[in-house]
Design a protein around this motif. Structure first.
Motif, PDB file in Angstrom:
ATOM      1  N   GLY A  31       0.831  -1.121   0.014  1.00 26.31           N
ATOM      2  CA  GLY A  31       0.084   0.075  -0.017  1.00 26.31           C
ATOM      3  C   GLY A  31       0.715   1.274  -0.070  1.00 26.31           C
ATOM      4  N   LYS A  32       1.919   1.246   0.273  1.00 26.24           N
ATOM      5  CA  LYS A  32       2.990   2.195   0.253  1.00 26.24           C
ATOM      6  C   LYS A  32       4.365   2.236  -0.768  1.00 26.24           C
ATOM      7  N   SER A  33       4.447   3.109  -1.643  1.00 27.42           N
ATOM      8  CA  SER A  33       5.736   2.849  -2.443  1.00 27.42           C
ATOM      9  C   SER A  33       6.676   3.306  -1.854  1.00 27.42           C
ATOM     10  N   MET A  34       7.867   2.634  -2.062  1.00 31.64           N
ATOM     11  CA  MET A  34       9.306   2.954  -1.699  1.00 31.64           C
ATOM     12  C   MET A  34      10.177   3.534  -2.657  1.00 31.64           C
ATOM     13  N   ILE A  35       9.692   3.745  -3.850  1.00 33.13           N
ATOM     14  CA  ILE A  35      10.337   4.471  -5.082  1.00 33.13           C
ATOM     15  C   ILE A  35      10.290   5.832  -4.980  1.00 33.13           C
ATOM     16  N   HIS A  36      11.388   6.537  -5.113  1.00 33.39           N
ATOM     17  CA  HIS A  36      11.269   7.882  -5.437  1.00 33.39           C
ATOM     18  C   HIS A  36      11.616   8.415  -6.929  1.00 33.39           C
ATOM     19  N   LEU A  37      10.280   8.774  -7.514  1.00 32.10           N
ATOM     20  CA  LEU A  37      10.431   9.338  -8.951  1.00 32.10           C
ATOM     21  C   LEU A  37      10.425  10.803  -8.763  1.00 32.10           C
ATOM     22  N   VAL A  52      15.875   4.221  -6.185  1.00 33.95           N
ATOM     23  CA  VAL A  52      15.746   2.962  -5.221  1.00 33.95           C
ATOM     24  C   VAL A  52      16.470   2.771  -4.357  1.00 33.95           C
ATOM     25  N   CYS A  53      16.640   2.182  -3.231  1.00 31.00           N
ATOM     26  CA  CYS A  53      17.766   1.881  -2.327  1.00 31.00           C
ATOM     27  C   CYS A  53      18.782   1.325  -3.033  1.00 31.00           C
ATOM     28  N   MET A  54      20.107   1.915  -2.828  1.00 29.65           N
ATOM     29  CA  MET A  54      21.308   1.681  -3.581  1.00 29.65           C
ATOM     30  C   MET A  54      22.107   0.520  -2.737  1.00 29.65           C
ATOM     31  N   VAL A  79      21.992  -7.357   0.841  1.00 29.39           N
ATOM     32  CA  VAL A  79      20.627  -6.657   0.851  1.00 29.39           C
ATOM     33  C   VAL A  79      20.566  -5.708   2.004  1.00 29.39           C
ATOM     34  N   VAL A  80      20.249  -4.327   2.278  1.00 28.68           N
ATOM     35  CA  VAL A  80      20.097  -3.825   3.365  1.00 28.68           C
ATOM     36  C   VAL A  80      18.652  -3.808   3.477  1.00 28.68           C
ATOM     37  N   GLN A  81      18.041  -4.313   4.637  1.00 30.72           N
ATOM     38  CA  GLN A  81      16.752  -4.478   4.821  1.00 30.72           C
ATOM     39  C   GLN A  81      15.948  -3.328   5.512  1.00 30.72           C
ATOM     40  N   GLN A  82      14.895  -3.396   5.244  1.00 31.11           N
ATOM     41  CA  GLN A  82      13.927  -2.320   5.894  1.00 31.11           C
ATOM     42  C   GLN A  82      14.066  -2.444   7.340  1.00 31.11           C
ATOM     43  N   ALA A  83      13.910  -1.409   8.172  1.00 27.65           N
ATOM     44  CA  ALA A  83      13.951  -1.657   9.653  1.00 27.65           C
ATOM     45  C   ALA A  83      12.994  -2.476  10.177  1.00 27.65           C
ATOM     46  N   ASP A  84      13.725  -3.466  11.057  1.00 27.04           N
ATOM     47  CA  ASP A  84      12.735  -4.342  12.033  1.00 27.04           C
ATOM     48  C   ASP A  84      11.943  -3.452  12.903  1.00 27.04           C
ATOM     49  N   LYS A 110       5.656   5.902  13.468  1.00 31.79           N
ATOM     50  CA  LYS A 110       7.028   6.213  13.987  1.00 31.79           C
ATOM     51  C   LYS A 110       8.115   4.956  13.604  1.00 31.79           C
ATOM     52  N   LEU A 111       7.986   4.512  12.271  1.00 33.08           N
ATOM     53  CA  LEU A 111       8.786   3.427  11.735  1.00 33.08           C
ATOM     54  C   LEU A 111       9.487   3.854  10.509  1.00 33.08           C
ATOM     55  N   GLN A 112      10.833   3.339  10.208  1.00 36.18           N
ATOM     56  CA  GLN A 112      11.436   3.798   9.002  1.00 36.18           C
ATOM     57  C   GLN A 112      10.888   2.684   8.129  1.00 36.18           C
ATOM     58  N   MET A 113      10.844   3.195   6.825  1.00 37.68           N
ATOM     59  CA  MET A 113      10.515   2.245   5.760  1.00 37.68           C
ATOM     60  C   MET A 113      11.293   2.696   4.410  1.00 37.68           C
ATOM     61  N   LYS A 114      11.827   1.496   3.668  1.00 39.44           N
ATOM     62  CA  LYS A 114      12.547   1.849   2.572  1.00 39.44           C
ATOM     63  C   LYS A 114      12.478   0.509   1.734  1.00 39.44           C
ATOM     64  N   CYS A 115      13.012   0.585   0.545  1.00 41.88           N
ATOM     65  CA  CYS A 115      13.338  -0.490  -0.621  1.00 41.88           C
ATOM     66  C   CYS A 115      14.147  -1.406   0.144  1.00 41.88           C
ATOM     67  N   ASN A 116      13.821  -2.623  -0.019  1.00 45.26           N
ATOM     68  CA  ASN A 116      14.559  -4.056   0.570  1.00 45.26           C
ATOM     69  C   ASN A 116      14.724  -4.841  -0.581  1.00 45.26           C
ATOM     70  N   LEU A 117      14.517  -4.181  -2.079  1.00 46.99           N
ATOM     71  CA  LEU A 117      15.070  -5.086  -3.121  1.00 46.99           C
ATOM     72  C   LEU A 117      13.895  -6.246  -3.046  1.00 46.99           C
ATOM     73  N   CYS A 118      12.627  -6.005  -2.817  1.00 45.94           N
ATOM     74  CA  CYS A 118      11.593  -7.079  -2.925  1.00 45.94           C
ATOM     75  C   CYS A 118      12.370  -8.401  -2.389  1.00 45.94           C
ATOM     76  N   TYR A 119      12.845  -8.157  -1.283  1.00 47.59           N
ATOM     77  CA  TYR A 119      13.520  -9.810  -0.747  1.00 47.59           C
ATOM     78  C   TYR A 119      12.625 -10.879  -0.786  1.00 47.59           C
ATOM     79  N   ASP A 120      11.469 -10.779  -0.582  1.00 48.10           N
ATOM     80  CA  ASP A 120      10.532 -11.823  -0.666  1.00 48.10           C
ATOM     81  C   ASP A 120      10.398 -12.526  -2.126  1.00 48.10           C
TER      82      ASP A 120
END
Length: 233
Positions: A31-37, A52-54, A79-84, A110-120
């Motif tokens: 429901g939330k996009s982590m892409i910066h366009l 995207v996350c580098m 892969v640098v994961q999104q914060a736990d 109050k949580l960090q969110m970012k691209c995790n390279l679609c690790y799933d």
């Protein structure tokens, strides 16, 4: 650079936002996009730039390095994961530390969110959602050998200099062989590409563009109701 990774090719981006829509389908932040366009010259140019996350490698990913709660995991494959969510305290240290401006803070949660390279997906050999739907290949997922076989003559940059600090990344930027003045995500000028100093080339290009713009605008000067007149020196 990771073996299979995303290659960002800004020259192919058409700003269609297919990647933005696809990113919302990722299970870790549905429901939330982590892409910066970004549209760096909106209103004057159709240029667009996906970020995207580098997945920084060397030094240790700055976001993970400054996290006081050790909430950001870097997997063995880089892969640098999104914060736990069970550890993140929403301090935004990672937001301030990222040289590419990638992490976001969900103010409500109050949580960090970012691209995790679609690790799933990528952990099972599938391409990230953004690269899967990109109609022009501006986001390419694969190996550097696969990329260069498909697009002969391109160079790939996976190290970027910020002041006196060089950051090596798991995700790479496509740079055409005949153009080395490519901006890195966020619009910052490239100072080095894979250890090659291109700062003088950037300065020369900028100076030429500045003189060209002045030559285009000096012909007439608008003086209000008097209409255009020949410009004086």
């Amino acid at each position: 650079m990771m073996g299979r990774t995303i290659f960002i090719d800004p020259g192919r981006c058409i700003g269609c936002q297919a990647c933005v829509s696809a990113c919302r389908e990722c299970d870790s932040h549905r429901g939330k996009s982590m892409i910066h366009l970004d549209y760096p010259d909106e209103g004057h140019s159709v240029a667009s730039l996906p970020t995207v996350c580098m997945h920084c490698e060397d030094p240790v990913a700055p976001c993970a390095e400054v996290c006081p709660a050790d909430a950001i995991l870097v997997t063995a494959d880089g892969v640098v994961q999104q914060a736990d969510t069970t550890r993140c305290i929403g301090c935004a240290n990672c937001v301030n530390a990222c040289p590419f401006g990638v992490p976001k803070i969900d103010l409500q949660a109050k949580l960090q969110m970012k691209c995790n390279l679609c690790y799933d997906r990528t952990a099972y050999g599938l391409a990230p959602m953004c690269a899967t739907v990109c109609p022009t290949g501006a986001l390419f997922y694969g190996t550097v050998e696969e990329l260069q076989a498909e697009r002969p003559g391109v160079q790939v940059a996976d190290s970027f200099t910020f002041g006196s600090t060089t950051v090596s990344t798991g995700v790479a930027m496509v740079v055409p062989a005949d153009k080395v003045q490519w901006p890195v995500p966020g619009g910052l000028p490239v100072v080095e590409i894979n250890g090659v100093d291109v700062s003088e080339a950037n300065a020369s290009h900028a100076s030429h563009a500045s003189h060209a713009n002045r030559a285009d605008t000096v012909g007439t000067v608008d003086r209000g109701g008097d209409g255009p007149r020949e410009g004086a020196g």
